[in-house]
Design a protein around this motif. Structure first.
Motif, short mmCIF file in Angstrom:
data_model
loop_
_atom_site.label_atom_id
_atom_site.label_comp_id
_atom_site.label_asym_id
_atom_site.label_seq_id
_atom_site.Cartn_x
_atom_site.Cartn_y
_atom_site.Cartn_z
N ALA A 1 -1.49 5.08 -6.15
CA ALA A 1 -2.80 5.82 -6.45
C ALA A 1 -3.06 5.64 -8.04
N TYR A 2 -2.25 5.59 -8.67
CA TYR A 2 -2.27 5.33 -10.21
C TYR A 2 -3.13 3.93 -10.30
N GLU A 3 -2.86 2.96 -9.63
CA GLU A 3 -3.43 1.58 -9.86
C GLU A 3 -4.64 1.69 -9.02
N SER A 4 -4.69 2.02 -7.60
CA SER A 4 -5.92 2.06 -6.99
C SER A 4 -5.95 3.13 -5.80
N LEU A 5 -6.66 4.15 -5.85
CA LEU A 5 -6.87 5.21 -4.99
C LEU A 5 -7.19 4.81 -3.39
N LEU A 6 -8.18 3.71 -3.33
CA LEU A 6 -8.25 3.17 -2.01
C LEU A 6 -7.11 2.56 -1.37
N VAL A 7 -6.43 1.80 -1.97
CA VAL A 7 -5.22 1.27 -1.44
C VAL A 7 -4.27 2.52 -1.13
N ALA A 8 -4.11 3.40 -1.92
CA ALA A 8 -3.10 4.39 -1.63
C ALA A 8 -3.55 5.35 -0.51
N ALA A 9 -4.74 5.55 -0.37
CA ALA A 9 -5.34 6.25 0.78
C ALA A 9 -4.94 5.48 2.25
N GLY A 10 -5.27 4.32 2.06
CA GLY A 10 -5.00 3.49 3.20
C GLY A 10 -3.26 3.43 3.73
N LEU A 11 -2.66 3.44 2.54
CA LEU A 11 -1.27 3.33 2.85
C LEU A 11 -0.70 4.87 3.47
N ALA A 12 -1.25 5.94 2.79
CA ALA A 12 -1.12 6.98 3.37
C ALA A 12 -1.48 7.40 4.82
N PHE A 13 -2.47 6.94 5.22
CA PHE A 13 -3.07 6.83 6.58
C PHE A 13 -1.78 6.18 7.57
N VAL A 14 -1.51 4.94 7.23
CA VAL A 14 -0.65 4.25 7.71
C VAL A 14 0.76 4.96 7.86
N LEU A 15 1.04 5.45 6.80
CA LEU A 15 2.24 6.10 6.99
C LEU A 15 2.17 7.39 7.72
N LEU A 16 1.30 7.99 7.73
CA LEU A 16 0.94 9.47 8.77
C LEU A 16 0.89 8.82 10.23
N GLY A 17 0.08 7.83 10.48
CA GLY A 17 0.03 7.27 11.88
C GLY A 17 1.57 6.81 12.14
N LEU A 18 2.25 6.29 11.68
CA LEU A 18 3.54 5.91 11.70
C LEU A 18 4.55 6.97 12.30
N GLY A 19 4.24 7.93 11.40
CA GLY A 19 4.88 9.46 11.81
C GLY A 19 4.85 10.06 12.96
#
Length: 59
Positions: free
Chosen positions: A24-42
């Motif tokens: 998120a420090y580098e790119s908020l949009l990428v971090a949000a997408g990654l968080a959604f992917v991890l949440l879905g995987l969980g």
């Protein structure tokens, strides 16, 4: 919930959050997408584990 995870699980969650923060420090949009992917995987893993427990009569 945290006492069921144990120290290794808590360390894993901490590393997951730190990793998302670094992204998120580098790119908020990428971090949000990654968080959604991890949440879905969980959620998928939780559903699979619940299904297996139910199949064996443990739930």
């Amino acid at each position: 919930m945290l006492r069921h995870l144990g120290p290794l699980g808590i360390a894993g969650i901490a590393l997951l959050l730190v990793g998302i923060a670094v992204i998120a420090y580098e790119s908020l949009l990428v971090a949000a997408g990654l968080a959604f992917v991890l949440l879905g995987l969980g959620l998928v893993v939780k559903a699979l584990v619940s299904s297996v427990f139910r199949q064996f009569g443990m739930m």
